[in-house]
Design an enzyme around this catalytic site. Sequence first.
Site, PDB file in Angstrom:
ATOM      1  N   TYR A   1       2.658   4.025   2.232  1.00  0.00           N
ATOM      2  CA  TYR A   1       2.336   4.546   3.562  1.00  0.00           C
ATOM      3  C   TYR A   1       3.488   5.438   4.018  1.00  0.00           C
ATOM      4  O   TYR A   1       4.653   5.045   3.936  1.00  0.00           O
ATOM      5  CB  TYR A   1       2.164   3.382   4.550  1.00  0.00           C
ATOM      6  CG  TYR A   1       2.074   3.806   6.016  1.00  0.00           C
ATOM      7  CD1 TYR A   1       0.840   3.859   6.667  1.00  0.00           C
ATOM      8  CD2 TYR A   1       3.222   4.157   6.727  1.00  0.00           C
ATOM      9  CE1 TYR A   1       0.757   4.257   7.991  1.00  0.00           C
ATOM     10  CE2 TYR A   1       3.138   4.559   8.055  1.00  0.00           C
ATOM     11  CZ  TYR A   1       1.905   4.605   8.678  1.00  0.00           C
ATOM     12  OH  TYR A   1       1.819   5.006   9.990  1.00  0.00           O
TER      13      TYR A   1
ATOM     14  N   GLU B   1      -0.009  11.236   9.377  1.00  0.00           N
ATOM     15  CA  GLU B   1       0.025   9.943   8.694  1.00  0.00           C
ATOM     16  C   GLU B   1      -0.685  10.036   7.350  1.00  0.00           C
ATOM     17  O   GLU B   1      -1.798  10.559   7.285  1.00  0.00           O
ATOM     18  CB  GLU B   1      -0.661   8.878   9.574  1.00  0.00           C
ATOM     19  CG  GLU B   1      -0.536   7.472   9.012  1.00  0.00           C
ATOM     20  CD  GLU B   1      -1.333   6.461   9.822  1.00  0.00           C
ATOM     21  OE1 GLU B   1      -0.739   5.665  10.560  1.00  0.00           O
ATOM     22  OE2 GLU B   1      -2.586   6.470   9.716  1.00  0.00           O
TER      23      GLU B   1
END
Length: 380
Positions: A101, A190
């Site tokens: 991530y 993101e």
Amino acid sequence: MDLYEYQGKELFRRFGIPVSEGRLATSPEEARAAADELGGQVVVKAQVLTGGRGKAGGVKLADDAADAERKAHDILGLDIRGHVVRRLWIERASEIAKEYYLSLTFDRSEKKPLFMLTTEGGVEIEEVAAAKPDAIARLHVNVLEGFQPYQARRLIYGANIDDPNEQRQVLDVIGKLYRCFVETDAMLCEVNPLIVTPEGEVKALDSKFTVDESALFRHPDIAEMRDVEAADPLEAFAREKGVTYVKLDGSVGILGNGAGLSMSTVDVVVVAGGRPANFCDLGGGGDAEGVVDALEVINRDPDVRSIFFNIFGGITRCDEVARGILEALHRIEIAVPIVVRLDGTNADEGRAILADAAPPNLHVEPTMLDAAKRAVELAA
Ligand code: GDP
Ligand code: MN
């Protein structure tokens, strides 16, 4: 403004961040053609402006073009957290060895961009933050010094990525993501998951991308990405009129001057036991034209049962606002009661103007709380 995954990935691609090749499709037939062109296994992905598509059945692997057509048929029209799927992204399927991530956003308390990186990707970052807070490496960027590669290295070591081949690629992605974030005036970039393939290739498999609305004039190409059909029709109408408006789920329409007072107005309606139907800020002007536009937007909302018009005159003069209200009542038909609280510059004149005209559905209250109570009562 939030971008769809495929739009965010297009921006990633422009800045050199590796993404998979894909095609947009709006029908099962188009999905089939896209899969045919891409060849081999593809992933059919719902394009909606919300996360958690995978869990909701909006992301499916397809073995061939015919399968892609079937999966597209299943996903199109699906309701994912209130967002109906109208577009699909058909992407060449990736093999996944690891899911990381990576994100870049603003930390408002530090007044700095903040990177977050963890090898615990693929799930929502809030879950990681709750279960394994130490697994997330964080890094603030000093915007005056600018982003330095050694900072990215610190981030990578912090996240315990120890394979040199991965380190090199993730380092590269971090630097490119920073440029992408700054140069597109983004507020959030993101990548979840940032994958490592079995061959050791690092790639952005998803994108969540938010661009600062106020900077869109500098990016006509990004401004064009806006999906007007996906927007709330009332919010779209408000944008057209240049009115600052956010739809909420209650029945008391709200209009204040200035963002702070408008927020307080939302709060005081809740204190009085009601539910605000919207947030609407008249801004600093308060001229008749602005009042008419704002009331027209609020009045279009079928959920609105009363309108609370809360003005504190500073630069804005209450007499001018009062004239604006009368002008609005003259020009548009407003069936619901309006409760007005005027205070500050020329408040007495403003109240006198309203008392003289005395439109039947207008109620003037002396204080904010009285006005809120009245508006809530009238909306019941
Ligand atoms: P989200 O659920 O809205 O965050 O959508 P994502 O794009 O992140 O996809 C959800 C999950 O689907 C990912 O975490 C992956 O596990 C899986 N997925 C997405 N694309 C692929 C792909 O190309 N190959 C494989 N094997 N899985 C994928
Ligand atoms: Mn994701």
